[in-house]
Each structure stands twice: as structure tokens, then as C-alpha cells.
Motif scaffolding. Structure first.
Motif, PDB file in Angstrom:
ATOM      1  N   TYR A  72      36.943  46.833  33.992  1.00 41.93           N
ATOM      2  CA  TYR A  72      38.095  46.280  34.672  1.00 41.93           C
ATOM      3  C   TYR A  72      39.310  46.312  33.755  1.00 41.93           C
ATOM      4  N   GLN A  73      40.440  46.583  34.340  1.00 40.11           N
ATOM      5  CA  GLN A  73      41.712  46.495  33.628  1.00 40.11           C
ATOM      6  C   GLN A  73      42.293  45.111  33.889  1.00 40.11           C
ATOM      7  N   GLU A  74      43.082  44.626  32.955  1.00 46.18           N
ATOM      8  CA  GLU A  74      43.629  43.290  33.085  1.00 46.18           C
ATOM      9  C   GLU A  74      44.495  43.152  34.342  1.00 46.18           C
ATOM     10  N   GLU A  75      45.277  44.174  34.654  1.00 46.99           N
ATOM     11  CA  GLU A  75      46.132  44.130  35.846  1.00 46.99           C
ATOM     12  C   GLU A  75      45.290  44.045  37.118  1.00 46.99           C
ATOM     13  N   GLU A  76      44.178  44.766  37.124  1.00 42.77           N
ATOM     14  CA  GLU A  76      43.281  44.747  38.276  1.00 42.77           C
ATOM     15  C   GLU A  76      42.687  43.351  38.479  1.00 42.77           C
ATOM     16  N   ILE A  77      42.306  42.717  37.376  1.00 38.84           N
ATOM     17  CA  ILE A  77      41.747  41.361  37.447  1.00 38.84           C
ATOM     18  C   ILE A  77      42.788  40.387  37.973  1.00 38.84           C
ATOM     19  N   SER A  79      45.338  41.048  39.890  1.00 41.32           N
ATOM     20  CA  SER A  79      45.589  41.268  41.319  1.00 41.32           C
ATOM     21  C   SER A  79      44.468  40.665  42.169  1.00 41.32           C
ATOM     22  N   ILE A  80      43.235  40.742  41.679  1.00 43.91           N
ATOM     23  CA  ILE A  80      42.110  40.112  42.385  1.00 43.91           C
ATOM     24  C   ILE A  80      42.315  38.600  42.442  1.00 43.91           C
TER      25      ILE A  80
END
Length: 149
Positions: A72-77, A79-80
Motif C-alpha cells: 500500500y502507498q500512503e496516499e492510497e491508505i 484515501s481509504i
């Protein structure tokens, strides 16, 4: 000094026996039956630092296993976390997934006592802290622009 297997097994039996006894008087009697100098024995056990004991086949903490790449990328986390509630995240992601998210953000695994709720809470707190820091940065930039205009 060299401890034989028999001596190690004897020590293990004494420690196991001591751990199973609940009553303090029984513990004292047990120690007096099995240990020559109980004060020295107990002081020696208290000096033991379990964190510094080496384990066979243990890898250094900084080394990641081959399969443990950041999924996981930090930005993806973030956004979740922004799009979903805690209950939705808990239903959609397994504990292993959440531990992977934690590991990708903090570069280390969470302790085994971390539950889904605690991992989500920790990630949310980090997200809020990062947003707060970003806001302070934007506020400082706005002040600079006002001062120079």
C-alpha cells in the motif's frame, strides 16, 4: 562456563514449577526444596533481559522479508480512510491487510496485540496529524504572501 542439557532441563523444570504455583508460601517452600541460594537465584532471574536474548534463525529488525514489500502507498491508505468508516474498513480488510497498511506507513510491523480497531485508529491519527501539519504549512505560506503584498 558451560551448561549441559540436563542442567538446562532442571532449570526449565524449576522455572515452570515456580510459574504454576499461585500461593507465596508454596513458592517459598518450592524454592527452598530445589534451590541452594534462593536470593541469588531470584536476583539472577531478575537480571535477565528477554529482549536481548538471541533466537535461532532470527533476522535483524531492519531487514524485511522478500514477501513483505509495501503493498500500500500512503496516499492510497489516506484515501481509504477518508472514503470509508471504521466499520466498513473492518469488514472489507483483514487483519493481515491492515497490518500491511500499518507496515507500509510506519516501516515496521505492529505488535501482535494490535487489533483491527487499534490499527485503524492509529492510521487515522497519523492522517489527522499529517493534515494538521499540512494546514499549518499552508497557513504560514499565506502569511508570507500577505506580508510581501
Amino acid at each position: 562456563m558451560y551448561f549441559t542439557v540436563e542442567e538446562i532441563r532442571s532449570l526449565n523444570d524449576i522455572i515452570s514449577g515456580l510459574n504454576t504455583i499461585e500461593d507465596e508460601i508454596e513458592k517459598e517452600r518450592f524454592l527452598n526444596e530445589h534451590i541452594e541460594d534462593t536470593a541469588l537465584f531470584l536476583d539472577t532471574l531478575k537480571k535477565l533481559n528477554k529482549k536481548k536474548i538471541p533466537f535461532k534463525n532470527e533476522k535483524p529488525l531492519t531487514q524485511k522479508e522478500d514477501g513483505e514489500k509495501s503493498l500500500y502507498q500512503e496516499e492510497e491508505i489516506y484515501s481509504i480512510l477518508c472514503k470509508k468508516s471504521n466499520t466498513e474498513i473492518m469488514q472489507e480488510y483483514s487483519l493481515a491487510d491492515l497490518k500491511g497498511m500499518y507496515a507500509s506507513v510506519y516501516n515496521r510491523k505492529p505488535t501482535s496485540s494490535y487489533t483491527k480497531e487499534r490499527i485503524i485508529s492509529t492510521l487515522r491519527n497519523r492522517m489527522h496529524t499529517m493534515k494538521r501539519a499540512e494546514s499549518f504549512g499552508m497557513l504560514a505560506e499565506a502569511r508570507k504572501k500577505e506580508g510581501s503584498v
